[in-house]
Design a protein around this motif. Structure first.
Motif, mmCIF file in Angstrom:
data_model
loop_
_atom_site.group_PDB
_atom_site.id
_atom_site.type_symbol
_atom_site.label_atom_id
_atom_site.label_comp_id
_atom_site.label_asym_id
_atom_site.label_seq_id
_atom_site.Cartn_x
_atom_site.Cartn_y
_atom_site.Cartn_z
ATOM 1 N N TYR A 1 0.860 -1.184 0.000
ATOM 2 C CA TYR A 1 0.000 0.000 0.000
ATOM 3 C C TYR A 1 0.893 1.230 0.000
ATOM 4 O O TYR A 1 1.922 1.266 0.684
ATOM 5 N N ASP A 2 0.505 2.238 -0.774
ATOM 6 C CA ASP A 2 1.144 3.551 -0.728
ATOM 7 C C ASP A 2 0.390 4.361 0.319
ATOM 8 O O ASP A 2 -0.830 4.545 0.206
ATOM 9 N N ILE A 3 1.121 4.843 1.314
ATOM 10 C CA ILE A 3 0.521 5.560 2.437
ATOM 11 C C ILE A 3 1.121 6.962 2.495
ATOM 12 O O ILE A 3 2.348 7.116 2.534
ATOM 13 N N PRO A 4 0.296 8.012 2.524
ATOM 14 C CA PRO A 4 0.841 9.370 2.584
ATOM 15 C C PRO A 4 1.523 9.633 3.920
ATOM 16 O O PRO A 4 1.195 9.006 4.942
ATOM 17 N N SER A 5 2.462 10.555 3.911
ATOM 18 C CA SER A 5 3.235 10.855 5.120
ATOM 19 C C SER A 5 2.347 11.227 6.304
ATOM 20 O O SER A 5 2.688 10.941 7.449
ATOM 21 N N GLU A 6 1.185 11.816 6.033
ATOM 22 C CA GLU A 6 0.281 12.216 7.121
ATOM 23 C C GLU A 6 -0.239 11.003 7.901
ATOM 24 O O GLU A 6 -0.672 11.133 9.045
ATOM 25 N N ALA A 7 -0.218 9.819 7.294
ATOM 26 C CA ALA A 7 -0.729 8.606 7.952
ATOM 27 C C ALA A 7 0.382 7.756 8.569
ATOM 28 O O ALA A 7 0.103 6.733 9.195
ATOM 29 N N TYR A 8 1.624 8.187 8.434
ATOM 30 C CA TYR A 8 2.768 7.404 8.918
ATOM 31 C C TYR A 8 2.683 7.133 10.420
ATOM 32 O O TYR A 8 2.777 5.982 10.859
ATOM 33 N N ALA A 9 2.506 8.159 11.208
ATOM 34 C CA ALA A 9 2.466 7.999 12.671
ATOM 35 C C ALA A 9 1.325 7.081 13.096
ATOM 36 O O ALA A 9 1.487 6.255 14.010
ATOM 37 N N GLU A 10 0.189 7.183 12.445
ATOM 38 C CA GLU A 10 -0.947 6.317 12.781
ATOM 39 C C GLU A 10 -0.641 4.864 12.428
ATOM 40 O O GLU A 10 -0.999 3.956 13.180
ATOM 41 N N ALA A 11 0.033 4.640 11.313
ATOM 42 C CA ALA A 11 0.402 3.276 10.934
ATOM 43 C C ALA A 11 1.332 2.662 11.985
ATOM 44 O O ALA A 11 1.155 1.508 12.388
ATOM 45 N N VAL A 12 2.282 3.444 12.461
ATOM 46 C CA VAL A 12 3.194 2.964 13.507
ATOM 47 C C VAL A 12 2.416 2.729 14.803
ATOM 48 O O VAL A 12 2.603 1.722 15.484
ATOM 49 N N ARG A 13 1.510 3.630 15.134
ATOM 50 C CA ARG A 13 0.696 3.461 16.344
ATOM 51 C C ARG A 13 -0.127 2.178 16.280
ATOM 52 O O ARG A 13 -0.314 1.488 17.284
ATOM 53 N N LEU A 14 -0.588 1.831 15.080
ATOM 54 C CA LEU A 14 -1.383 0.619 14.902
ATOM 55 C C LEU A 14 -0.533 -0.659 14.865
ATOM 56 O O LEU A 14 -1.075 -1.754 14.797
ATOM 57 N N GLY A 15 0.795 -0.501 14.888
ATOM 58 C CA GLY A 15 1.667 -1.674 14.990
ATOM 59 C C GLY A 15 2.634 -1.923 13.858
ATOM 60 O O GLY A 15 3.360 -2.915 13.887
ATOM 61 N N ALA A 16 2.668 -1.057 12.851
ATOM 62 C CA ALA A 16 3.630 -1.246 11.757
ATOM 63 C C ALA A 16 5.041 -1.032 12.287
ATOM 64 O O ALA A 16 5.299 -0.092 13.034
ATOM 65 N N HIS A 17 5.943 -1.913 11.904
ATOM 66 C CA HIS A 17 7.344 -1.821 12.307
ATOM 67 C C HIS A 17 8.082 -0.915 11.327
ATOM 68 O O HIS A 17 8.016 -1.133 10.118
#
Length: 92
Positions: free
Chosen positions: A48-64
């Motif tokens: 998935y291509d994820i915009p920089s604005e969603a990066y912190a949320e992805a990490v919060r949800l568990g992405a390494h």
């Protein structure tokens, strides 16, 4: 959960983007993307291509968090890599 994200360094359409992958299955990847709120159109072959604005949320949800090189290595070793252009002769 084995979800990974690389830094948002990929420039496109006036924004910076990250890639999100799973090293387990596409089902796991799609489930994570749904929790993140990523639209289906953000899926490209094996990530998935994820915009920089969603990066912190992805990490919060568990992405390494991993480097771009690590992400590609994980994707290849998982057997889930789907290259844009296949090499060699076409297969029936």
């Amino acid at each position: 959960m084995a979800i990974y994200i690389d830094p948002p360094i990929w420039r496109s359409r006036g924004r910076l983007w990250s890639h999100v992958i799973s090293d387990v299955s596409f089902a796991e990847l799609h489930g994570f993307a749904a929790r993140l709120g990523a639209p289906g159109r953000a899926f490209e072959r094996d990530h998935y291509d994820i915009p920089s604005e969603a990066y912190a949320e992805a990490v919060r949800l568990g992405a390494h968090e991993v480097s771009c090189q690590e992400l590609l290595g994980l994707l290849r070793s998982s057997g889930l890599r789907r290259p844009k252009f296949a090499r060699g002769p076409a297969r029936p």
